[in-house]
Design an enzyme around this catalytic site. Structure first.
Site, PDB file in Angstrom:
ATOM      1  CG  LEU A  73      46.486  36.423  39.152  1.00 33.18           C
ATOM      2  CD1 LEU A  73      47.055  35.745  40.389  1.00 33.18           C
ATOM      3  CD2 LEU A  73      45.620  35.450  38.359  1.00 33.18           C
ATOM      4  CB  CYS A 110      39.453  32.447  41.279  1.00 34.29           C
ATOM      5  SG  CYS A 110      39.986  32.824  39.613  1.00 34.29           S
ATOM      6  CE  LYS A 156      38.443  37.602  47.878  1.00 36.26           C
ATOM      7  NZ  LYS A 156      38.292  37.267  46.447  1.00 36.26           N
ATOM      8  CG  HIS A 215      33.165  38.533  45.764  1.00 41.11           C
ATOM      9  ND1 HIS A 215      33.846  38.333  44.588  1.00 41.11           N
ATOM     10  CD2 HIS A 215      32.398  39.633  45.547  1.00 41.11           C
ATOM     11  CE1 HIS A 215      33.513  39.262  43.712  1.00 41.11           C
ATOM     12  NE2 HIS A 215      32.632  40.056  44.268  1.00 41.11           N
ATOM     13  NE  ARG A 219      36.247  45.373  41.272  1.00 43.93           N
ATOM     14  CZ  ARG A 219      35.099  44.886  40.823  1.00 43.93           C
ATOM     15  NH1 ARG A 219      34.883  44.782  39.523  1.00 43.93           N
ATOM     16  NH2 ARG A 219      34.160  44.488  41.666  1.00 43.93           N
TER      17      ARG A 219
HETATM   18  C1  LIG Z   1      42.681  42.280  38.664  1.00 46.45           C
HETATM   19  C2  LIG Z   1      41.986  41.407  39.672  1.00 46.45           C
HETATM   20  C3  LIG Z   1      42.569  40.210  40.064  1.00 46.45           C
HETATM   21  C4  LIG Z   1      41.957  39.384  41.025  1.00 46.45           C
HETATM   22  N1  LIG Z   1      42.613  38.263  41.468  1.00 46.45           N
HETATM   23  C5  LIG Z   1      42.096  37.548  42.508  1.00 46.45           C
HETATM   24  C6  LIG Z   1      42.837  36.505  43.142  1.00 46.45           C
HETATM   25  O1  LIG Z   1      43.987  36.215  42.789  1.00 46.45           O
HETATM   26  N2  LIG Z   1      42.225  35.826  44.160  1.00 46.45           N
HETATM   27  C7  LIG Z   1      40.969  36.122  44.597  1.00 46.45           C
HETATM   28  O2  LIG Z   1      40.466  35.497  45.539  1.00 46.45           O
HETATM   29  N3  LIG Z   1      40.269  37.117  44.023  1.00 46.45           N
HETATM   30  C8  LIG Z   1      40.803  37.848  43.015  1.00 46.45           C
HETATM   31  N4  LIG Z   1      40.113  38.932  42.523  1.00 46.45           N
HETATM   32  C9  LIG Z   1      38.810  39.276  43.122  1.00 46.45           C
HETATM   33  C10 LIG Z   1      39.013  40.269  44.276  1.00 46.45           C
HETATM   34  O3  LIG Z   1      39.761  39.680  45.322  1.00 46.45           O
HETATM   35  C11 LIG Z   1      37.652  40.719  44.835  1.00 46.45           C
HETATM   36  O4  LIG Z   1      36.971  39.595  45.341  1.00 46.45           O
HETATM   37  C12 LIG Z   1      36.774  41.400  43.777  1.00 46.45           C
HETATM   38  O5  LIG Z   1      37.524  42.319  43.002  1.00 46.45           O
HETATM   39  C13 LIG Z   1      35.595  42.124  44.414  1.00 46.45           C
HETATM   40  O6  LIG Z   1      36.023  43.128  45.298  1.00 46.45           O
HETATM   41  P1  LIG Z   1      36.050  44.704  44.861  1.00 46.45           P
HETATM   42  O7  LIG Z   1      34.694  45.008  44.321  1.00 46.45           O
HETATM   43  O8  LIG Z   1      36.367  45.435  46.128  1.00 46.45           O
HETATM   44  O9  LIG Z   1      37.105  44.833  43.814  1.00 46.45           O
HETATM   45  C14 LIG Z   1      40.698  39.751  41.562  1.00 46.45           C
HETATM   46  C15 LIG Z   1      40.122  40.959  41.155  1.00 46.45           C
HETATM   47  C16 LIG Z   1      40.754  41.789  40.237  1.00 46.45           C
HETATM   48  C17 LIG Z   1      40.119  43.101  39.858  1.00 46.45           C
END
Ligand SMILES: Cc1cc2nc3c(=O)[nH]c(=O)nc-3n(C[C@H](O)[C@H](O)[C@H](O)COP(=O)(O)O)c2cc1C
Length: 324
Positions: A11, A91, A130, A162, A225
């Site tokens: 997001l 989420c 997801k 996740h 990220r």
């Molecule tokens: C700023 C931000 C916004 C996110 N928005 C969503 C989203 O809209 N939908 C979703 O399924 N996960 C969302 N996530 C979670 C990510 O999709 C992901 O599952 C999570 O960051 C873990 O992965 P990473 O460690 O590679 O960042 C968001 C994460 C971040 C950092």
């Protein structure tokens, strides 16, 4: 469509400007939109489904739990040309819990199954999910397999896991991405028990070496990220993970290709920083990384700023950064 590497839905981060930019770095990565709620699509005033044709392969992530609304939105997504529709069951934010969607839906596998079924009945593109490995005290392996089994029976063949649970009370969404422990072996075990499903793992992945290690066990890796903060990490995705040996664009070439894009955005009434804010990490790890970030942060938001902010930022960097 190969889901070997995907960029997570985020997001405020993975909007269409980021996705256009990311696509210049990897031709193959599967890109996800930010989560868009069915309420926004059905009742909102803006066009929440807009994207640039260059972004394919592209998946729309939906937030919602009403099967009819989700089906309606999935149909719109297909008509607009999305390659996949994904349901958010991960989420943990309060706002999302109030709407009864996101991670709290893990406790309602039957409802998720109905949602998936309703969407699949009206589209030909894949409908995917997801999710997390658990919520609150419901964090046994059996809870996860019941959830995945029920949703898979409804026809969902593609899951992104996740690999940490979510605490629905007491932790912010940010804390819920950091505090619950990562458990990759649980995702691996899921693939062993459901070999017919396409399963990607997500959470905490920071390098392509780590991606390759996960791919020994799973079909795909989703990176969030790190792909945002250090986007050029994706430059080797095509060759290392897809066997696509076309040379990636250099960082400077990426910037040069963003200039006409930014010009179009500004001509349509947009501000330079809407686009450049996603590019701050492009030179991470290179000489001049800080200078690049600072130049854009100090200039791109100024009223009337044009696309020259990108060429000027590039010109301010040392030759060694531009040549790499
Ligand atoms: C700023 C931000 C916004 C996110 N928005 C969503 C989203 O809209 N939908 C979703 O399924 N996960 C969302 N996530 C979670 C990510 O999709 C992901 O599952 C999570 O960051 C873990 O992965 P990473 O460690 O590679 O960042 C968001 C994460 C971040 C950092």
């Amino acid at each position: 469509m190969k889901r070997t590497f995907s960029v997570a839905p985020m997001l405020d981060w993975t909007d269409r400007h980021y996705r256009y930019f990311a696509r210049l770095i990897s031709r193959q990565a599967l890109l996800y939109t930010e989560m868009v709620t069915t309420g926004a699509i059905i009742h909102g005033k803006g066009d929440y489904l807009a994207f640039n044709e260059e972004e394919h392969p592209l998946a729309l992530q939906l937030g919602g739990s009403n099967p009819a609304d989700l089906a309606h939105c999935a149909k719109l997504a297909q008509a607009r040309g999305y390659d996949e529709v994904n349901l958010n069951v991960g989420c943990p934010s309060d706002r999302v819990q109030n709407g009864r969607f996101g991670a709290c839906l893990m406790a309602e596998p039957q409802l998720v199954a109905e949602c998936v079924q309703a969407m699949q009945a009206v589209v030909d593109i894949p409908v995917t999910v997801k999710t997390r490995i658990g919520i609150d005290e419901q964090d046994s392996y059996g809870f996860l397999t019941d959830f995945v089994g029920t949703v898979a029976e409804a026809g969902c063949e593609v899951f992104t896991i996740h690999a940490r649970k979510a605490w629905l009370k007491g932790l912010s969404p940010k804390e819920n991405r950091e505090i619950p422990e990562l458990d990759y072996p649980r995702a691996y075990r899921l693939k062993q028990d459901f070999p017919g499903l396409n399963i990607s793992v997500n959470g905490g992945v920071k390098s392509l070496d780590e991606c390759e290690a996960h791919l020994q066990h799973l079909d795909g890796v989703m990176v969030g990220r790190e792909a945002y903060q250090d986007p050029y990490m994706m430059a080797a995705v095509d060759s290392r993970l897809y066997g696509d040996d076309r040379l990636p664009l250099s960082r400077a070439e990426v910037v040069e290709q963003m200039i006409p894009y930014l010009e179009r955005h500004i001509a349509q009434g947009g501000r330079a920083n809407h686009v450049t804010r996603h590019m701050l990490g492009l030179f991470n790890g290179m000489p001049g990384a800080r200078q690049w970030r600072r130049y854009l942060a100090q200039n791109a938001h100024l009223p009337g700023m044009g696309a020259s902010v990108l060429s000027d930022a590039l010109a301010s960097l040392p030759e060694s950064a531009v040549a790499a």
